[in-house]
Design an enzyme around this catalytic site. Structure first.
Site, mmCIF file in Angstrom:
data_model
loop_
_atom_site.group_PDB
_atom_site.id
_atom_site.type_symbol
_atom_site.label_atom_id
_atom_site.label_comp_id
_atom_site.label_asym_id
_atom_site.label_seq_id
_atom_site.Cartn_x
_atom_site.Cartn_y
_atom_site.Cartn_z
ATOM 1 N N CYS A 62 0.998 -1.106 -0.082
ATOM 2 C CA CYS A 62 -0.083 -0.109 0.095
ATOM 3 C C CYS A 62 0.600 0.899 -0.111
ATOM 4 O O CYS A 62 1.772 1.554 1.023
ATOM 5 C CB CYS A 62 -1.128 0.003 0.924
ATOM 6 S SG CYS A 62 -2.144 1.377 1.083
ATOM 7 N N CYS A 66 -0.019 4.805 7.542
ATOM 8 C CA CYS A 66 -0.446 4.852 8.251
ATOM 9 C C CYS A 66 0.455 3.724 8.974
ATOM 10 O O CYS A 66 1.195 2.781 9.057
ATOM 11 C CB CYS A 66 -1.751 3.585 8.190
ATOM 12 S SG CYS A 66 -2.371 4.514 6.375
ATOM 13 N N CYS A 69 0.275 0.428 10.372
ATOM 14 C CA CYS A 69 -0.202 0.085 9.386
ATOM 15 C C CYS A 69 1.173 -1.748 8.202
ATOM 16 O O CYS A 69 2.157 -1.106 7.677
ATOM 17 C CB CYS A 69 -0.915 -0.222 7.913
ATOM 18 S SG CYS A 69 -1.726 -1.187 7.531
ATOM 19 N N CYS A 106 -16.396 -9.457 5.335
ATOM 20 C CA CYS A 106 -15.412 -8.698 5.599
ATOM 21 C C CYS A 106 -14.527 -8.775 4.227
ATOM 22 O O CYS A 106 -13.663 -9.544 4.838
ATOM 23 C CB CYS A 106 -15.590 -7.695 7.005
ATOM 24 S SG CYS A 106 -16.723 -7.656 7.800
ATOM 25 N N CYS A 137 -19.770 -6.381 4.139
ATOM 26 C CA CYS A 137 -19.044 -5.555 4.232
ATOM 27 C C CYS A 137 -17.730 -5.113 3.354
ATOM 28 O O CYS A 137 -16.721 -6.076 2.636
ATOM 29 C CB CYS A 137 -18.636 -5.610 5.613
ATOM 30 S SG CYS A 137 -17.545 -3.936 6.128
ATOM 31 N N CYS A 197 -19.885 1.288 8.537
ATOM 32 C CA CYS A 197 -18.656 0.719 9.807
ATOM 33 C C CYS A 197 -17.995 2.040 10.118
ATOM 34 O O CYS A 197 -17.219 2.144 8.944
ATOM 35 C CB CYS A 197 -18.563 -0.143 9.114
ATOM 36 S SG CYS A 197 -17.555 -1.379 10.192
ATOM 37 N N ARG A 269 -18.164 -2.837 17.904
ATOM 38 C CA ARG A 269 -17.396 -4.000 17.820
ATOM 39 C C ARG A 269 -15.835 -3.972 18.160
ATOM 40 O O ARG A 269 -15.441 -3.382 18.159
ATOM 41 C CB ARG A 269 -16.832 -3.894 16.303
ATOM 42 C CG ARG A 269 -15.555 -5.757 15.671
ATOM 43 C CD ARG A 269 -16.001 -5.857 13.648
ATOM 44 N NE ARG A 269 -17.262 -6.256 13.307
ATOM 45 C CZ ARG A 269 -17.538 -5.555 12.575
ATOM 46 N NH1 ARG A 269 -16.562 -4.238 12.222
ATOM 47 N NH2 ARG A 269 -18.539 -5.230 11.504
HETATM 48 N N1 SAM Z 1 -6.661 0.271 3.122
HETATM 49 C C1 SAM Z 1 -7.870 0.811 3.477
HETATM 50 C C2 SAM Z 1 -8.545 1.654 4.584
HETATM 51 O O1 SAM Z 1 -7.135 2.183 5.090
HETATM 52 O O2 SAM Z 1 -9.136 2.799 4.972
HETATM 53 C C3 SAM Z 1 -8.911 -0.594 4.090
HETATM 54 C C4 SAM Z 1 -8.236 -1.380 5.036
HETATM 55 S S1 SAM Z 1 -7.124 -0.824 6.088
HETATM 56 C C5 SAM Z 1 -5.936 -2.136 7.021
HETATM 57 C C6 SAM Z 1 -8.535 -1.065 7.667
HETATM 58 C C7 SAM Z 1 -8.182 -0.574 8.962
HETATM 59 O O3 SAM Z 1 -7.817 -2.068 9.888
HETATM 60 C C8 SAM Z 1 -7.844 0.686 9.334
HETATM 61 O O4 SAM Z 1 -8.412 1.822 9.286
HETATM 62 C C9 SAM Z 1 -7.715 0.998 10.569
HETATM 63 O O5 SAM Z 1 -8.208 1.207 11.669
HETATM 64 C C10 SAM Z 1 -7.129 -1.272 10.621
HETATM 65 N N2 SAM Z 1 -5.397 -1.293 11.666
HETATM 66 C C11 SAM Z 1 -4.608 -1.570 10.227
HETATM 67 N N3 SAM Z 1 -3.619 -2.206 10.797
HETATM 68 C C12 SAM Z 1 -4.149 -1.705 12.325
HETATM 69 C C13 SAM Z 1 -2.925 -2.790 13.206
HETATM 70 N N4 SAM Z 1 -1.721 -2.870 12.987
HETATM 71 N N5 SAM Z 1 -3.796 -2.310 14.613
HETATM 72 C C14 SAM Z 1 -5.602 -2.324 14.542
HETATM 73 N N6 SAM Z 1 -6.348 -1.744 13.439
HETATM 74 C C15 SAM Z 1 -5.347 -1.594 12.318
HETATM 75 FE FE1 SF4 Z 2 -3.083 1.617 3.611
HETATM 76 FE FE2 SF4 Z 2 -3.017 0.127 5.999
HETATM 77 FE FE3 SF4 Z 2 -3.367 2.705 5.490
HETATM 78 FE FE4 SF4 Z 2 -5.000 0.783 4.584
HETATM 79 S S1 SF4 Z 2 -4.940 0.907 7.162
HETATM 80 S S2 SF4 Z 2 -4.836 2.982 3.810
HETATM 81 S S3 SF4 Z 2 -4.038 -0.511 3.885
HETATM 82 S S4 SF4 Z 2 -1.384 1.573 4.703
#
Ligand code: SAM
Ligand code: SF4
Ligand code: DTB
Length: 326
Positions: A62, A66, A69, A106, A137, A197, A269
């Site tokens: 990606c 974030c 992530c 989902c 979802c 959600c 959730r």
């Molecule tokens: N890429 C898209 C986005 O960011 O909207 C969808 C997938 S993203 C992985 C969905 C959500 O997963 C993020 O907004 C975050 O809240 C959650 N998430 C990702 N990594 C995480 C982590 N290490 N611990 C807890 N929640 C996490």
């Molecule tokens: Fe990409 Fe992870 Fe951020 Fe979703 S949460 S936009 S997968 S870096």
């Protein structure tokens, strides 16, 4: 106060101030739990838990930054970038999830936003999963109004897009998209007529004020999200937040309770982070008003409790799956 079908306008508010939400967080634990549990019982059957299955249909690589992530290409986390899964493989997973007892499926993709060509494939997946008889979802990143409409037309029931944290803390976590862009996507999802959600992550080094800001912002949206995932940060090696000090489990429980009080009709959730949580902490989360979980050994890239452990926990607590709406 006015009431229709037992819903009190005094309970369902969109004008929560930071001060009021902060005061909830500051309540003595037992008082907070009592208020949360009382509201929970007013709007839900407190013995029911909504069961969702989660599948990463497009993993890793990606472009976003974030800080939590494991799927961001820029962090060395060991997650390999994969292509979008094939339709048949996704439908096989959906059938297996249904057999295990999930009512909602989902699908998550590690995208900043879907390309229109990718959206065609996801729409076909949504149609297929609906045919299997599951609620659908998806979480695919930012959406335009048109993309949201296309997903709705293919039968998507819920779209997950999290605010993640408070507006003030947001800049420390993500720089590649703005808070306003998140709010705009939520608006597009609403306008398309899908269920929203939307929640966030706690344990990212935020202060109690940060948790207050997240819940107050969620509860001040024009309509409360139908589903509010509260994630405990899963600390993944290689991400900037890997060494964050763990959040006190009772502060996590408090966050669930405050979400329940501020958004009484929403399904809350108990989302990521259960793998590292004791059964007793999870039981307190259910008491605080959590009424949904992800079920199955894997979240997107990180582990989740084994299905038989969760089944046993639900039996020990006398909890049963929530029937789906449709
Ligand atoms: N890429 C898209 C986005 O960011 O909207 C969808 C997938 S993203 C992985 C969905 C959500 O997963 C993020 O907004 C975050 O809240 C959650 N998430 C990702 N990594 C995480 C982590 N290490 N611990 C807890 N929640 C996490
Ligand atoms: Fe990409 Fe992870 Fe951020 Fe979703 S949460 S936009 S997968 S870096
Ligand atoms: C949400 O709020 N939590 C889920 C889901 N929406 C998509 C994702 C949690 C991901 C945890 C880290 C991982 O497994 O990669």
């Amino acid at each position: 106060m006015g009431s229709a079908a037992g819903v009190s306008t005094a309970d369902i508010r969109h004008d929560w101030t930071r001060g009021e939400v902060e005061a909830l967080f500051a309540l003595p634990f037992n008082d907070l739990m009592f208020r949360a549990q009382s509201l929970h019982r007013k709007y839900f059957n407190a013995g029911e838990v909504q069961i969702s299955a989660l599948l990463s249909i497009k993993t890793g690589g990606c472009p976003e930054d974030c800080a939590y992530c494991p799927q961001a290409a820029r962090y060395d986390t060991g997650v390999k970038a994969e292509k979008l899964m094939a339709l048949n493989a996704v439908l096989d997973e959906a059938r297996a999830a249904k057999e295990r007892g999930a009512s909602r499926f989902c699908m998550g993709a590690a995208w900043r936003e879907p390309k229109d060509r990718d959206l065609d494939s996801v729409c076909a997946m949504v149609e297929g999963v609906k045919e299997i008889g599951l609620e659908t979802c998806a979480t695919l990143g930012m959406l335009t109004e048109n993309q949201a409409r296309r997903l709705k037309d293919s039968g998507l029931d819920y779209y997950n897009h999290n605010l993640d944290t408070s507006p003030e803390h947001y800049g420390d976590i993500i720089s590649t998209r703005t808070y306003q862009e998140r709010l705009d996507t939520l608006d597009h999802v609403r306008k398309a007529g899908m269920n929203v959600c939307c929640g966030g992550i706690v344990g990212m080094g935020e202060s109690a004020k940060g948790r207050t800001g997240l819940i107050a912002t969620l509860a001040s949206l024009p309509a409360h999200p139908e589903s509010v995932p509260i994630n405990m940060l899963v600390r993944v090696e290689g991400t900037p937040l890997a060494a964050t000090a763990p959040l006190d489990a009772l502060d996590f429980v408090r966050t669930i309770a405050v979400a329940r009080i501020a958004m009484p009709k929403s399904v809350v959730r108990l989302s990521a982070g259960r793998e590292e949580m004791s059964d007793e902490t999870q039981a307190l989360c259910f008491l605080a008003g959590a009424n949904s979980i992800f079920y199955g050994e894997r979240l997107l890239t990180t582990p989740n409790p084994a299905a038989d452990h969760d089944r046993a926990l639900m039996t020990r607590l006398g909890l049963v799956p929530m029937p789906s709406a449709g």
